[in-house]
Design an enzyme around this catalytic site. Sequence first.
Site, PDB file in Angstrom:
ATOM      1  CE  LYS A  76      36.336  14.307  17.128  1.00 20.30           C
ATOM      2  NZ  LYS A  76      36.419  13.774  18.503  1.00 20.30           N
ATOM      3  CB  SER A 151      37.064  16.810  21.022  1.00 18.12           C
ATOM      4  OG  SER A 151      37.061  15.410  20.722  1.00 18.12           O
ATOM      5  CB  SER A 175      35.479  13.460  22.765  1.00 16.25           C
ATOM      6  OG  SER A 175      36.428  14.254  23.419  1.00 16.25           O
TER       7      SER A 175
END
Length: 483
Positions: A76, A151, A175
């Site tokens: 990420k 997210s 998330s």
Amino acid sequence: MTQATLKQLSQQLAAKQVSSVELASQYLDRIEALNPQLNAIVTVDREKTLAEARAADARLAAGDARALTGVPLVHKDLFCQQGWKTSCGSRMLDNFVSPYSAHVVEQCAAAGMVTLGRANMDEFAMGSSNENSFYGAVKNPWDLNAIPGGSSGGSAAAVAARLAPVATATDTGGSIRQPASHCGVTGIKPTYGVVSRYGMVAYASSLDQGGPIAQTAEDCALMLNVMAGFDARDSTSLERAKEDYARDLNQSLSGLKVGLPKEYFAAGLDADVARAVDNAVAELKKLGAEAVEISLPNTELSIPAYYVIAPAEASTNLSRYDGVRYGHRAKDYKDLVDMYEKTRAEGFGDEVKRRILVGSYVLSHGYYDAYYLKAQKIRRLIANDFKAAFEQCDVILGPVAPTAAFNIGEKSGDPVQMYLSDIYTLSVNLAGLPGMSVPAGFAANGRPIGLQIIGNYFAEARMLNVAHQFQQATDWHAKAPSL
């Protein structure tokens, strides 16, 4: 080869059936072919990736390999990685190449894993739909009109589309679990403090926690073995004995008490989601589990409490982005204050600005007690709810989100509607508990639905055991989108 699980790839590499260079090349080719329509990966560096793969092959040849040596992954884009752009999905850090690596990235490198690229995400991890990225929305591999969840939408979409066998991700209010649910993959957020936050760009420091997204619970266990561990550079990292998260995967579920919170099955839950969760509970009962109704009475207060605490912490964390030492800097300005104002106005997107404004407001003189202090008291009540619930059950089951993935653009004009989609995940972060999402079916429109498993503090191995046994009895996790 790109359809294989982490466990299968690890075995094939160890048996010399495939080399790390061959594996990385196949995944890079797949990213090149499919990423333009998904927008899941924002940075790729083929030369760096193949250099890491060659080093992994050397370790494998020398007999110096660990369990996941040579296995590729994506990070990420908020885990700092030396020599790689670390953008956090923001214009503010569009030009930032990290001079150091996060603890999670160091752990993966030490294990001999190979970085394929950096995953797209909501800007500074603020969002439930991955529409807030400076680099554009991520598309759901199951339906390109649907959001992937946020997210960590890029991480989940990449694993679902088999652009990578595993991805690192973070969870501040859902998330990891939201995108895992919406993309039909498995993800786990560990207990707060199990995974170091060093080098993980902060959103809300008392809530943020790193974890893996993969195809299966077994893969998540193997990845958590790499990611977890004490790190003195993070003051909230917990000093605990090293643990093998895969140790209990094959344990029987006989006698397991599963708690079903009545508040999670009230009005607002989509019928398809309710059906998938009911079917999952029935499956676990067949495996020997017993279901008990429990109550988490302060569930509905998790949204207002979270959306006071998280923006408050974000407003202080993001005050460091001023254009002076790194990141975006406005071109034309009259003086230092003007530079700050223009830099932040240009560098941050709408959702980030919205949360900074809310956070600054609730921390301001005269409002601190009315909002922030009150939210912290509610946080304690939520933690107490879970404490009481775990006296009646071993794990808690429920939905991850009220609906399957909605359409891109459907809720972006109404932030409150977007925030309501976090109703079942926020309280887990507020209490610091571990939570995970496991594929459990599909809605009538063909979009995936996840089952949420919540455990007591440090119960990750037990949760992974429940998830693994469920996945041995079902095949939802084995289904892949046709791209």
